[in-house]
Design a protein around this motif. Structure first.
Motif, PDB file in Angstrom:
ATOM      1  N   ARG A 149      20.266  47.571  49.732  1.00 45.71           N
ATOM      2  CA  ARG A 149      19.684  47.036  50.973  1.00 45.71           C
ATOM      3  C   ARG A 149      18.330  46.390  50.714  1.00 45.71           C
ATOM      4  N   PHE A 150      17.548  46.970  49.802  1.00 42.60           N
ATOM      5  CA  PHE A 150      16.263  46.361  49.453  1.00 42.60           C
ATOM      6  C   PHE A 150      16.496  44.933  48.973  1.00 42.60           C
ATOM      7  N   GLU A 151      17.425  44.765  48.058  1.00 42.96           N
ATOM      8  CA  GLU A 151      17.628  43.445  47.466  1.00 42.96           C
ATOM      9  C   GLU A 151      18.244  42.472  48.468  1.00 42.96           C
ATOM     10  N   GLU A 152      19.207  42.958  49.266  1.00 36.75           N
ATOM     11  CA  GLU A 152      19.840  42.030  50.209  1.00 36.75           C
ATOM     12  C   GLU A 152      18.884  41.643  51.340  1.00 36.75           C
ATOM     13  N   CYS A 153      18.092  42.611  51.802  1.00 36.07           N
ATOM     14  CA  CYS A 153      17.115  42.324  52.858  1.00 36.07           C
ATOM     15  C   CYS A 153      16.106  41.302  52.329  1.00 36.07           C
ATOM     16  N   HIS A 154      15.630  41.509  51.110  1.00 35.57           N
ATOM     17  CA  HIS A 154      14.715  40.552  50.466  1.00 35.57           C
ATOM     18  C   HIS A 154      15.348  39.162  50.405  1.00 35.57           C
TER      19      HIS A 154
END
Lengths: 376, 286
Positions: A149-154
């Motif tokens: 989620r960190f990477e996709e949100c970024h």
């Protein structure tokens, strides 16, 4: 080397004996100990301190966000950024940062950051963090999805800032069919991105690949160097050169007119090293939140928890720096020599450090320390 | 032997050993949808699919040995648990239920009885709701899956393994296999598997926590004879959830064991095995 001012906006307004009755000050310490009147006063006070830090020449004002804890009642980093965007004039506003894995609407996040950047005249430094486990519990986000989620949100926020809308986003965790934000950041292509690190080699490599400013928090020098090596490894993969401007470091620091006064004031930082971090391991690191590599690195990075160290040991290890302006400038120069960082983030107020002490420390930093370290 | 004939008919030539006397338990890896499923198999008679709880597949424990005298036990380890392959793509227990319906086909089990414990019980209930004709009798042991009306399901991820074990078992002194299962400190490999089991459980059950708000609407479809077993002292899933299951399943009865918490098959293996045999034996005698 540039200095940044930071307060966690603590709410240490309860008898410590009450907090000691609970397994942690986080998550389960009942909010009947939240004093509304004190909080109202404190928010104004903390904002005044930030405003002085802007006036005396700090490069940036760092703000962060936590939930369900008296250690930090800054519960909305974008909200604070919006206030400072209007009440300060020249310092960068360093949000370090927004907790991406617990965010359900990255488009709204992109819009809010863009608006703060516009109001501030392009002063936003946009930090993104994975968060500690406590915030995952608070948001009830599945910890096994934290990194995804960190990477996709970024990725979605970056796309909001850089790709022409409208577009569609159908990802693993985020789904938006009509993305077309009518609020874009003033800075082009987008505000600089900063990433903190405490123990995750993956995060350091990831930040290095993208050239984001990378800032270890309160780790021993040798661990910081190791994390910077991971960062350089990521940078090398894409042929990027690492400069001091890519690297920062966070410590606690206070100055005063005499050594004795500064050392006395510095004791307030001990609260954030021990009592506010006390909790069952499952609360700070819920299952699946960290990779196996991250877990193993964390064990090495913290052979001794900060909570077990005395005030003297914390000062010797440069987790806390307290002294006259000349003394702290000398220690900051040592940090610069040891780590080669271009940005030094100062957690400069904590616990029950009072307003006059905090204001005097900010004044002295501006008058003597900032000019001294600017040459480094 | 009627049971043996039944399984041969059900699974045709897939399991020629069914004509042998009671099989010694063995371990196999059965591939389903590209995932290797580590499975304990043993016993004689009609197939009984056993689905484990969040603690993982404990292997061939005493109650299985007793039950396998009359039934052929198939006890797969869920994907993402123990020594089975990964399934990072799974998002919920309904995925696991679809997977085990596929397992039934892949292993050639015909129309097995299904027994599930805790999240395995929830999985069994979802399987029955999805495809009641695919299974025979249903045994749910302290299943999660329904939201309690008054109490709460314990947030197992909020506690340490040691704290959880203390809540999961009512009285260690009465557990016959205590030493074998919990008597020695876990090896690094066992700790790794325990961590893996917790991670996969979190993946499947995090939100809504340990329940499916839609399941209650589908349970009335399940007319299969069903036995629900609960421990009176269950500190993980309140016994009121057993009442809910009994109300929602048209052909179910609830048995509550005294002085028992969340692990009836381990805490009271003999009494539990007797309940299972009595319930399943009824049909095979018909």
């Amino acid at each position: 080397m540039k200095l940044y001012y930071f307060s966690e906006m603590p709410h240490h307004e309860f008898p410590d004996a009450e907090g000691d009755k609970y397994p942690s000050l986080r998550l389960e310490f009942p909010n009947r100990f939240f004093d509304r009147n004190k909080a109202a006063e404190n928010y104004r006070r903390y904002l005044t301190e930030y405003e002085l830090a802007d006036q005396v020449g700090f490069e940036g004002l760092m703000i962060n966000e936590h939930h369900s804890t008296p250690s930090c009642v800054n519960v909305g980093v974008n909200m604070t950024a919006a206030v400072l965007a209007r009440t300060t004039q020249r310092a960068k506003i360093l949000l370090l940062g927004n907790i991406l894995p617990i965010e359900d609407n990255p488009v709204r996040m992109a819009e809010q950051l863009a608006m703060a950047d516009l109001i501030s005249g392009g002063r936003v430094l946009s930090g993104f963090v994975r968060g500690v486990g406590v915030e995952t519990w608070w948001a009830n986000t599945n910890p096994v999805h934290n990194r995804e989620r960190f990477e996709e949100c970024h990725d979605l926020i970056l796309k909001c800032w850089t790709a022409e809308g409208p577009f569609r986003w159908e990802g693993r965790h985020y789904h938006f069919r009509h993305v077309n934000p009518w609020c874009l950041p003033l800075q082009k292509p987008h505000p600089p991105i900063w990433i903190p690190g405490t123990a995750s080699p993956e995060t350091a490599i990831w930040a290095g690949r993208r050239g984001y400013t990378y800032v270890p928090f309160l780790v021993p020098f040798d661990i910081a160097r190791e994390l910077f090596d991971y960062y350089r490894q990521g940078a090398a993969e894409v042929g990027r050169t690492v400069t001091p401007d890519n690297l920062g470091f966070l410590i606690c620091a206070v100055t005063a007119d005499t050594t004795a006064r500064a050392v006395e004031a510095g004791k307030h930082f001990v609260w954030r090293m021990g009592p506010t971090l006390r909790a069952p391991v499952e609360w700070f690191a819920p299952v699946g939140m960290r990779s196996r590599a991250g877990q193993q690195f964390a064990l090495r990075a913290r052979p001794r928890s900060l909570a077990t160290m005395s005030y003297e040991e914390l000062r010797d290890g440069h987790f806390i720096i307290a002294g006259t302006p000349d003394e702290v400038a000398e220690r900051f120069a040592l940090v610069r020599r040891e780590l080669g960082v271009g940005h030094l983030l100062l957690e400069a107020q904590e616990s029950r450090m009072d307003h006059p002490t905090t204001m005097r420390s900010i004044e002295l930093m501006g008058a003597k320390v900032i000019p001294a370290v600017a040459r480094l | 032997m009627p049971q043996a004939r039944a399984i041969c008919k059900a699974s045709t030539s897939a399991i020629p050993r069914c004509i042998m006397r009671r099989m010694r338990p063995r371990e196999e890896t059965i591939t389903v949808g590209g995932i290797g499923v580590h499975t304990w198999i043993g016993g004689q008679g009609d197939p009984l699919l056993v689905l484990h709880g969040a603690g993982g597949n404990r292997g061939w424990t005493r109650w299985l040995d007793l039950v396998s005298e009359r039934f052929t036990v198939w006890a797969p380890t869920h994907p993402g648990f123990g020594r089975s392959g990964d399934a990072d793509w799974m998002d919920g227990i309904d995925d696991l239920a679809r997977f085990h319906l596929w397992f039934i086909d892949a292993a050639g089990l015909g129309r097995p009885h299904v027994l599930g414990h805790s999240i395995g019980g929830w999985t069994a209930a979802e399987m029955a709701a999805m495809s009641p004709g695919a299974i025979n009798r249903l045994i749910l042991v302290a299943p999660v899956g329904l939201k309690p009306e008054t109490g709460e399901i314990l947030d197992i991820f909020f506690y340490s393994p040691a704290q959880l074990l203390a809540k999961t078992i009512h009285d260690p002194k009465t557990v016959p296999e205590w030493d074998a299962l919990y008597g020695t400190p876990p090896t690094p490999a066992q700790l790794e598997i325990a961590e893996r089991n917790r991670e996969m459980t979190a993946r499947l059950t995090w939100k809504p926590y340990m329940h499916n708000p839609r399941l209650a609407h589908f349970l009335p479809r399940v007319t299969n004879p069903a036995l629900i077993v609960w421990g009176r002292e269950d500190q993980i899933v309140p016994v009121e959830c057993g009442e809910q299951y009994r109300r929602l399943l048209p052909n179910a009865r609830l048995t509550v064991l005294e002085k028992c918490s969340h692990l009836p098959p381990i805490e009271q293996p003999d009494a539990f095995a007797r309940l299972v045999l009595d319930f399943l034996g009824g049909e095979s005698r018909r």
